[in-house]
Design a protein around this motif. Structure first.
Motif, short mmCIF file in Angstrom:
data_model
loop_
_atom_site.label_atom_id
_atom_site.label_comp_id
_atom_site.label_asym_id
_atom_site.label_seq_id
_atom_site.Cartn_x
_atom_site.Cartn_y
_atom_site.Cartn_z
N ALA A 96 3.23 -3.96 -1.68
CA ALA A 96 2.64 -2.90 -1.77
C ALA A 96 1.64 -2.39 -0.37
O ALA A 96 1.47 -1.41 0.06
CB ALA A 96 1.56 -2.78 -3.04
N GLN A 97 1.30 -3.75 -0.02
CA GLN A 97 0.45 -2.93 2.06
C GLN A 97 1.23 -2.21 2.41
O GLN A 97 0.92 -1.47 3.04
CB GLN A 97 0.18 -4.56 2.41
CG GLN A 97 -0.60 -3.56 3.89
CD GLN A 97 -1.65 -5.25 4.74
OE1 GLN A 97 -0.99 -6.16 4.54
NE2 GLN A 97 -1.52 -5.02 4.86
N GLN A 98 3.33 -2.92 2.64
CA GLN A 98 3.67 -1.99 3.67
C GLN A 98 3.76 -0.80 3.50
O GLN A 98 4.76 -0.01 3.96
CB GLN A 98 5.19 -3.03 3.70
CG GLN A 98 6.14 -2.41 4.30
CD GLN A 98 6.10 -2.60 6.16
OE1 GLN A 98 5.49 -4.16 6.74
NE2 GLN A 98 5.91 -1.38 6.79
N ARG A 99 3.94 -0.99 2.16
CA ARG A 99 4.26 1.02 1.37
C ARG A 99 3.35 1.44 1.88
O ARG A 99 3.48 2.98 1.71
CB ARG A 99 5.11 0.70 -0.27
CG ARG A 99 5.87 0.47 -0.56
CD ARG A 99 6.06 -0.38 -2.37
NE ARG A 99 5.14 -0.38 -3.10
CZ ARG A 99 4.90 -1.28 -3.80
NH1 ARG A 99 6.21 -1.74 -3.21
NH2 ARG A 99 4.53 -1.78 -4.42
N ALA A 100 2.09 1.36 1.34
CA ALA A 100 1.38 2.32 2.11
C ALA A 100 0.87 2.51 3.40
O ALA A 100 1.35 4.07 3.60
CB ALA A 100 -0.04 1.50 1.20
N ILE A 101 1.43 1.05 3.79
CA ILE A 101 1.30 1.66 5.83
C ILE A 101 2.34 2.85 6.36
O ILE A 101 2.24 3.98 7.25
CB ILE A 101 1.86 0.41 6.02
CG1 ILE A 101 0.72 -0.51 6.72
CG2 ILE A 101 2.09 0.40 8.07
CD1 ILE A 101 0.62 -1.98 7.12
N ASP A 102 3.54 2.87 5.38
CA ASP A 102 4.28 3.60 5.84
C ASP A 102 4.59 4.98 4.96
O ASP A 102 4.90 5.75 6.34
CB ASP A 102 5.69 3.27 4.94
CG ASP A 102 6.60 2.08 5.27
OD1 ASP A 102 6.40 1.51 6.46
OD2 ASP A 102 7.39 1.04 4.78
N ALA A 103 3.81 4.92 4.25
CA ALA A 103 3.05 6.76 3.63
C ALA A 103 2.09 7.04 4.84
O ALA A 103 1.80 8.45 4.22
CB ALA A 103 2.63 6.66 2.39
N ASN A 104 0.90 5.99 4.70
CA ASN A 104 0.41 6.87 6.04
C ASN A 104 0.13 6.11 7.35
O ASN A 104 -0.57 5.29 8.14
CB ASN A 104 -1.14 6.08 5.45
CG ASN A 104 -1.13 6.63 3.46
OD1 ASN A 104 -1.57 7.69 3.64
ND2 ASN A 104 -1.14 5.44 2.72
N PRO A 105 1.04 7.26 8.39
CA PRO A 105 1.20 5.99 9.47
C PRO A 105 -0.16 6.77 10.30
O PRO A 105 0.17 6.41 11.60
CB PRO A 105 3.00 7.19 9.81
CG PRO A 105 2.82 8.45 8.67
CD PRO A 105 2.54 8.17 7.84
N ASP A 106 -0.51 8.14 9.91
CA ASP A 106 -1.92 8.54 10.61
C ASP A 106 -3.39 7.60 10.77
O ASP A 106 -4.27 7.84 11.32
CB ASP A 106 -1.99 9.47 10.57
CG ASP A 106 -1.89 10.05 9.61
OD1 ASP A 106 -1.37 9.40 8.23
OD2 ASP A 106 -2.65 10.82 8.42
N TYR A 107 -2.44 6.52 9.67
CA TYR A 107 -3.94 5.88 9.37
C TYR A 107 -4.31 5.01 10.28
O TYR A 107 -2.82 4.04 10.48
CB TYR A 107 -3.91 5.76 7.80
CG TYR A 107 -4.57 6.48 7.02
CD1 TYR A 107 -4.18 7.26 7.25
CD2 TYR A 107 -4.55 5.95 5.62
CE1 TYR A 107 -4.84 8.54 6.03
CE2 TYR A 107 -4.74 7.20 4.42
CZ TYR A 107 -4.92 8.28 5.11
OH TYR A 107 -5.51 9.14 3.65
N GLU A 108 -5.74 4.06 10.90
CA GLU A 108 -5.51 3.01 11.71
C GLU A 108 -5.91 1.17 10.61
O GLU A 108 -6.39 1.27 9.73
CB GLU A 108 -6.37 3.06 12.34
CG GLU A 108 -6.47 4.50 13.00
CD GLU A 108 -7.67 4.40 14.21
OE1 GLU A 108 -9.01 4.13 13.74
OE2 GLU A 108 -7.25 4.90 15.23
N PHE A 109 -5.78 0.70 11.31
CA PHE A 109 -5.94 -0.21 10.63
C PHE A 109 -7.42 -1.11 11.31
O PHE A 109 -8.11 -0.48 11.87
CB PHE A 109 -5.10 -1.48 11.41
CG PHE A 109 -4.58 -2.64 10.40
CD1 PHE A 109 -3.32 -0.83 9.39
CD2 PHE A 109 -3.19 -3.81 10.66
CE1 PHE A 109 -3.21 -1.97 8.31
CE2 PHE A 109 -2.64 -3.93 9.69
CZ PHE A 109 -1.97 -3.18 8.95
N TYR A 110 -8.61 -1.79 10.24
CA TYR A 110 -9.98 -1.99 10.80
C TYR A 110 -10.07 -3.31 10.65
O TYR A 110 -9.28 -3.97 9.54
CB TYR A 110 -10.76 -0.66 10.17
CG TYR A 110 -11.24 0.81 10.27
CD1 TYR A 110 -11.94 0.69 11.49
CD2 TYR A 110 -9.85 1.72 9.79
CE1 TYR A 110 -11.84 2.18 11.66
CE2 TYR A 110 -9.93 2.20 9.81
CZ TYR A 110 -11.21 3.17 11.07
OH TYR A 110 -11.08 4.18 11.47
#
Length: 365
Positions: A322-336
């Motif tokens: 689920a995390q990988q899908r969210a990363i792919d769907a939100n390429p402009d979001y950062e990690f904190y």
């Protein structure tokens, strides 16, 4: 506890995979003399087999002639494979030994052959510069085949970048939320921890003293000490070894009996063995085992532990995908990053150094 006083961000959500490193390609029992085994490691399709002498071999899974997958072919001769398409044969060094309908073999007819070593019940492969394939760099997983430990494991196909699984294993506070019914408890996020590191390893140590044992550990205490009840001292000592192996020294002992000082005789000790092999940029092979140092002759306990840990890791698998899908769907979001990510941040730093060392001269890491 490491002092990361401010929440920090990074756009580096996932990293590439170093090639000058040993990765597990298969369990030793999966690679045989009689058949060919296909496995993709770090985007490189491989075919694995054993010679008649029992030596494991890893060749590129593409015939020199028309790139047909050799893994769909056959084992022939003492150390050869035969292409399923036109019958070309290649030995364990990758050199062509036979071409149909002609006596002269083209001297350029070769497929890549990769360094392989068999250790700790695994077949490891090196995809980088062959001259740098130092077997002393195979990660330490000696509990896997030590007579002082017993246990078993399996392989998970995880639909997530390998770095996300490394993050998961370096910070076990997620157990409180993802695994609340088995190994999770509030003391995980309430306890202090220590992070140490060197050029190839990162260690995160956490002790939880005088606590109620979670269900998983209460059962294991009762396997060794029937009728046990009471509070325990619990430990998690996570040791990463570059590029992707993590051994976790875990256990509980009767509270106040000296486990923090090294006396674990009134407790149960396990090692969660993890080595993660990149498959593609968004998937990985997760090789794991749970080894224990008590009741070594009990196959029942081995099976129960394997089944229990399989269920726990299944919960991780669901979250990571689920995390990988969210990363792919939100390429402009950062990690904190938070304090609890200190160990994982050091892991990323070591991997970045390995990648930088492999980068061509004059290019940016």
């Amino acid at each position: 506890m490491p002092s990361l006083n401010a929440t920090t961000s990074t756009t580096n959500k996932t990293l590439g995979h170093p090639l000058n490193a040993w990765y597990v390609a298969a369990w030793d029992h999966e690679v045989t003399k009689d058949s060919l085994f296909a496995r993709t490691v770090a985007n490189r399709p491989l075919t694995l087999y054993r010679t008649d002498e029992g030596r494991p071999v890893a060749l590129a899974d593409a015939c020199w002639h028309r790139l047909a997958p050799l893994s769909q072919g056959h084992r022939v001769g003492p150390d050869e494979v035969q292409c399923p398409y036109h019958g070309l044969r290649f030995n364990s060094a990758g050199r062509c030994t036979y071409m149909p309908a002609q006596k002269t073999i083209n001297p350029s007819a070769m497929v890549p052959s990769f360094p392989v070593v068999e250790r700790h019940r695994f077949v490891w492969v090196w995809l980088g510069e062959p001259t740098q394939a130092d077997t002393s760099l195979v990660p330490d997983m000696h509990q896997m085949d030590s007579p002082d430990w017993a246990g078993d494991g399996s392989t998970l196909a995880v639909e997530a970048n390998y770095q996300l699984l490394l993050d998961n294993l370096m910070d076990l506070t997620h157990e409180e939320f993802v695994h609340s019914g088995s190994i999770g408890q509030t003391e995980l996020s309430e306890s202090d921890f220590e992070v140490t590191h060197d050029e190839r390893t990162v260690t995160v140590s956490r002790w939880m003293l005088d606590i109620e044992p979670p269900p998983f550990w209460l059962k294991n205490m009762r396997d060794k000490f029937p009728g046990f009840h009471g509070r325990v001292d619990r430990w998690q000592i996570i040791r990463f070894e570059a590029p992707s192996t993590i051994r976790i020294d875990v256990g509980v002992a009767k509270a106040g009996t000296g486990a923090p000082e090294g006396d674990r005789s009134q407790g149960v000790n396990g090692y969660v063995m993890n080595t993660i092999t990149p498959h593609t940029d968004r998937s990985c092979h997760y090789f794991w085992a749970f080894m224990r140092d008590y009741r070594l002759d009990s196959q029942l306990i081995t099976t129960q532990l394997k089944d229990g840990v399989t269920n726990v890791f299944g919960e991780d698998d669901t979250m990571l995908a689920a995390q990988q899908r969210a990363i792919d769907a939100n390429p402009d979001y950062e990690f904190y990053s938070l304090n609890i990510d200190a160990g994982g941040m050091w892991v990323r730093r070591l991997i970045e150094r390995m990648l930088a060392a492999e980068a061509p001269a004059g290019t940016a890491s």
